[in-house]
Each structure stands twice: as structure tokens, then as C-alpha cells.
Write a protein that holds these residues in place. Structure first.
Motif, PDB file in Angstrom:
ATOM      1  N   PHE A  69       0.840  -1.191   0.000  1.00 53.62           N
ATOM      2  CA  PHE A  69       0.000   0.000   0.000  1.00 53.62           C
ATOM      3  C   PHE A  69       0.885   1.256   0.000  1.00 53.62           C
ATOM      4  N   GLY A  70       1.932   1.229   0.813  1.00 51.83           N
ATOM      5  CA  GLY A  70       2.864   2.353   0.870  1.00 51.83           C
ATOM      6  C   GLY A  70       3.564   2.575  -0.452  1.00 51.83           C
ATOM      7  N   GLU A  71       3.930   1.480  -1.107  1.00 51.41           N
ATOM      8  CA  GLU A  71       4.577   1.591  -2.417  1.00 51.41           C
ATOM      9  C   GLU A  71       3.610   2.234  -3.420  1.00 51.41           C
ATOM     10  N   GLY A  72       2.337   1.874  -3.314  1.00 50.36           N
ATOM     11  CA  GLY A  72       1.330   2.477  -4.179  1.00 50.36           C
ATOM     12  C   GLY A  72       1.175   3.967  -3.925  1.00 50.36           C
ATOM     13  N   LEU A  73       1.184   4.357  -2.642  1.00 49.34           N
ATOM     14  CA  LEU A  73       1.086   5.783  -2.295  1.00 49.34           C
ATOM     15  C   LEU A  73       2.247   6.575  -2.885  1.00 49.34           C
ATOM     16  N   LEU A  74       3.452   6.038  -2.753  1.00 45.72           N
ATOM     17  CA  LEU A  74       4.640   6.719  -3.276  1.00 45.72           C
ATOM     18  C   LEU A  74       4.563   6.828  -4.802  1.00 45.72           C
ATOM     19  N   ALA A  75       4.178   5.722  -5.446  1.00 46.47           N
ATOM     20  CA  ALA A  75       4.093   5.721  -6.911  1.00 46.47           C
ATOM     21  C   ALA A  75       3.038   6.716  -7.392  1.00 46.47           C
ATOM     22  N   ARG A  76       1.931   6.796  -6.675  1.00 47.07           N
ATOM     23  CA  ARG A  76       0.886   7.750  -7.051  1.00 47.07           C
ATOM     24  C   ARG A  76       1.398   9.184  -6.885  1.00 47.07           C
ATOM     25  N   MET A  77       2.169   9.425  -5.827  1.00 43.84           N
ATOM     26  CA  MET A  77       2.712  10.764  -5.594  1.00 43.84           C
ATOM     27  C   MET A  77       3.675  11.173  -6.709  1.00 43.84           C
ATOM     28  N   THR A  78       4.437  10.191  -7.219  1.00 41.66           N
ATOM     29  CA  THR A  78       5.413  10.489  -8.277  1.00 41.66           C
ATOM     30  C   THR A  78       4.808  10.311  -9.671  1.00 41.66           C
ATOM     31  N   LYS A  79       3.489  10.070  -9.698  1.00 46.84           N
ATOM     32  CA  LYS A  79       2.747   9.935 -10.965  1.00 46.84           C
ATOM     33  C   LYS A  79       3.225   8.753 -11.814  1.00 46.84           C
ATOM     34  N   ASP A  80       3.693   7.703 -11.127  1.00 46.41           N
ATOM     35  CA  ASP A  80       4.055   6.461 -11.820  1.00 46.41           C
ATOM     36  C   ASP A  80       2.859   5.521 -11.710  1.00 46.41           C
ATOM     37  N   GLU A  81       1.907   5.692 -12.627  1.00 45.17           N
ATOM     38  CA  GLU A  81       0.625   4.980 -12.498  1.00 45.17           C
ATOM     39  C   GLU A  81       0.762   3.475 -12.668  1.00 45.17           C
ATOM     40  N   ALA A  82       1.696   3.038 -13.516  1.00 46.17           N
ATOM     41  CA  ALA A  82       1.877   1.591 -13.712  1.00 46.17           C
ATOM     42  C   ALA A  82       2.354   0.931 -12.418  1.00 46.17           C
ATOM     43  N   ARG A  83       3.336   1.569 -11.765  1.00 44.54           N
ATOM     44  CA  ARG A  83       3.839   1.016 -10.501  1.00 44.54           C
ATOM     45  C   ARG A  83       2.760   1.089  -9.417  1.00 44.54           C
ATOM     46  N   ALA A  84       2.008   2.179  -9.420  1.00 42.39           N
ATOM     47  CA  ALA A  84       0.951   2.343  -8.414  1.00 42.39           C
ATOM     48  C   ALA A  84      -0.076   1.220  -8.540  1.00 42.39           C
ATOM     49  N   ARG A  85      -0.521   0.943  -9.763  1.00 41.98           N
ATOM     50  CA  ARG A  85      -1.534  -0.105  -9.964  1.00 41.98           C
ATOM     51  C   ARG A  85      -0.999  -1.462  -9.524  1.00 41.98           C
ATOM     52  N   THR A  86       0.234  -1.778  -9.910  1.00 38.51           N
ATOM     53  CA  THR A  86       0.828  -3.067  -9.516  1.00 38.51           C
ATOM     54  C   THR A  86       0.884  -3.190  -7.996  1.00 38.51           C
ATOM     55  N   ALA A  87       1.300  -2.106  -7.338  1.00 42.21           N
ATOM     56  CA  ALA A  87       1.427  -2.128  -5.872  1.00 42.21           C
ATOM     57  C   ALA A  87       0.064  -2.252  -5.203  1.00 42.21           C
ATOM     58  N   PHE A  88      -0.910  -1.476  -5.657  1.00 39.78           N
ATOM     59  CA  PHE A  88      -2.242  -1.535  -5.038  1.00 39.78           C
ATOM     60  C   PHE A  88      -2.929  -2.877  -5.316  1.00 39.78           C
ATOM     61  N   GLU A  89      -2.658  -3.467  -6.474  1.00 42.11           N
ATOM     62  CA  GLU A  89      -3.224  -4.797  -6.754  1.00 42.11           C
ATOM     63  C   GLU A  89      -2.623  -5.846  -5.808  1.00 42.11           C
ATOM     64  N   ALA A  90      -1.322  -5.717  -5.530  1.00 37.50           N
ATOM     65  CA  ALA A  90      -0.676  -6.627  -4.572  1.00 37.50           C
ATOM     66  C   ALA A  90      -1.270  -6.418  -3.176  1.00 37.50           C
ATOM     67  N   ALA A  91      -1.476  -5.147  -2.819  1.00 37.32           N
ATOM     68  CA  ALA A  91      -2.071  -4.834  -1.512  1.00 37.32           C
ATOM     69  C   ALA A  91      -3.486  -5.405  -1.426  1.00 37.32           C
ATOM     70  N   ARG A  92      -4.229  -5.343  -2.533  1.00 34.72           N
ATOM     71  CA  ARG A  92      -5.602  -5.838  -2.529  1.00 34.72           C
ATOM     72  C   ARG A  92      -5.640  -7.354  -2.335  1.00 34.72           C
ATOM     73  N   ALA A  93      -4.730  -8.055  -3.012  1.00 33.45           N
ATOM     74  CA  ALA A  93      -4.680  -9.514  -2.879  1.00 33.45           C
ATOM     75  C   ALA A  93      -4.432  -9.917  -1.425  1.00 33.45           C
ATOM     76  N   GLN A  94      -3.533  -9.187  -0.765  1.00 32.46           N
ATOM     77  CA  GLN A  94      -3.246  -9.461   0.658  1.00 32.46           C
ATOM     78  C   GLN A  94      -4.472  -9.152   1.520  1.00 32.46           C
ATOM     79  N   GLN A  95      -5.072  -7.990   1.258  1.00 38.22           N
ATOM     80  CA  GLN A  95      -6.169  -7.531   2.103  1.00 38.22           C
ATOM     81  C   GLN A  95      -7.418  -8.380   1.918  1.00 38.22           C
ATOM     82  N   GLU A  96      -7.624  -8.860   0.705  1.00 44.94           N
ATOM     83  CA  GLU A  96      -8.808  -9.687   0.432  1.00 44.94           C
ATOM     84  C   GLU A  96      -8.772 -10.968   1.262  1.00 44.94           C
ATOM     85  N   LYS A  97      -7.579 -11.539   1.420  1.00 41.62           N
ATOM     86  CA  LYS A  97      -7.440 -12.744   2.248  1.00 41.62           C
ATOM     87  C   LYS A  97      -7.813 -12.447   3.695  1.00 41.62           C
TER      88      LYS A  97
END
Length: 212
Positions: A69-97
């Protein structure tokens, strides 16, 4: 930082710890990460994420935000949308469990709603956030109920529901237990609240919290 929106004393403390060697900051890496986000210092935030290892990027009461989630926040701040999506998708997989294991636990669902908002979903995050509040009302647990209520303001802001976000923010500020993310410094500095910046209603709320 939270009281006066002044990151300097905190950063000076962090810098002093960093001089003691790379491992010294490990137990405070989450605070370093949020200080770096507040200062919009992407390089420091990246270093803080490395220091975190697999640990949480933020924990407040029963709300736990993962390293991904933190990696997604940083990527979103730096406008790296591809990295942000990958990070938030990883966070979602963890959180869904976590949610599947505890389907009636409000804080876990509250974090899932944040992640779904970060992934650009619209109705689902709002439904999850409202259900989280219903599962963890203030009457059941004042501290945790307050946090779930307050973090929903971020979810609403992220999905573009400004009116709801501002209403939720005002409700959250009246809640019995205050979240650090609704402090003057956090509202003024953290990228989490960027979707509301420039709205006179938001700026009025922030200014009302400034230390007198």
C-alpha cells in the motif's frame, strides 16, 4: 508535524537516527515514510520503504496499511501509475485474504475500501466503507469506530465524491477519538488529501485546525 504542520523537528530526529547506521531506523521507518510523503521527498520515501522491509507502512489502532500500500502511495505521488496499480493490486490480494478470514471485521473492510478506491473503482469502495462503519459503530468501540469513520473520508475523496468526503471529514473531526491522519499537519501536508486541495470548503476546515 501533526500539530503545526512543521516536519523539521521530526526530520532532524530521523536524520540523527540515520547517522547511527542503516538498521537503526527500522523500528521508526513507518514514521520516516510518512514524514517523507509530507515533505514530497520521493527519494527519502523510497529509502524508508526499503528500511520497512516487509513491515507495515502505517498502523493506527486497528487500521493496518501494508508495505505494498505504501509503495502504491509513493508511486501515485510520483505519478508512476503503472507502478501504483501493480502495488495496489498486490495490496488488494493481501487484504482480500484478511477480509475473507474476518468478513465481519470493520477495520479490515475499511482498508479494502481504501485500496479499491486507489484502484479507481467507484461504487465498490463506497459500499465497503459504509459496511465497515456499520460493522464497527462508535457505540461498539469508540476508538476503532472513530478510525473507520475517519478513514472513509479518504476513500470518498479518492473516488471523487468531494461532497461526501467533506461531510465525512467533518463528521470524523467530531468523532470522540482523533486519527493522526485528520490532524492539521496531515490534512495540510499529506498527499492522501490531494484530491480535496483547492476546494474552499476543505481549505476552510484545514485552516480551522491551525494552532492558534
Amino acid at each position: 508535524m501533526c500539530w503545526k504542520a512543521d516536519t523539521r523537528p521530526l526530520r532532524q530526529t530521523i536524520d540523527a537516527i540515520l547517522t547511527q547506521g542503516s538498521g537503526a531506523i527500522a523500528s521508526a521507518a513507518d514514521v520516516w515514510f510518512f514524514c517523507a510523503l509530507a515533505e514530497r521527498d520521493a527519494a527519502a520515501a523510497e529509502r524508508a520503504l526499503v528500511a520497512l522491509g516487509d513491515n507495515l507502512c502505517w498502523g493506527e489502532g486497528a487500521i493496518y496499511l501494508s508495505h505494498s500500500f505504501g509503495e502504491g502511495l509513493l508511486a501515485r505521488m510520483t505519478k508512476d501509475e503503472a507502478r501504483a496499480r501493480t502495488a495496489f493490486e498486490a495490496a488488494r490480494a493481501q487484504q482480500e485474504k484478511i477480509v475473507q478470514a474476518q468478513p465481519d471485521y470493520g477495520p479490515a473492510l475499511c482498508v479494502l475500501s481504501l485500496i479499491d478506491a486507489a484502484l479507481g473503482r467507484k461504487d465498490l469502495p463506497l459500499d465497503e466503507g459504509r459496511r465497515a462503519i456499520a460493522l464497527m459503530p462508535l457505540q461498539k468501540d469508540v476508538k476503532t469506530g472513530s478510525l473507520v469513520l475517519q478513514y472513509f473520508a479518504i476513500t470518498a475523496a479518492w473516488v471523487g465524491e468531494k461532497d461526501l468526503a467533506l461531510q465525512q471529514l467533518e463528521t470524523g473531526l467530531r468523532a470522540p477519538d482523533a486519527s493522526l491522519l485528520l490532524s492539521y499537519g496531515a490534512l495540510k501536508l499529506l498527499p492522501l488529501w490531494d484530491p480535496l486541495r483547492g476546494d474552499p470548503r476543505f481549505e476552510k476546515i484545514v485552516n480551522s485546525l491551525a494552532p492558534k
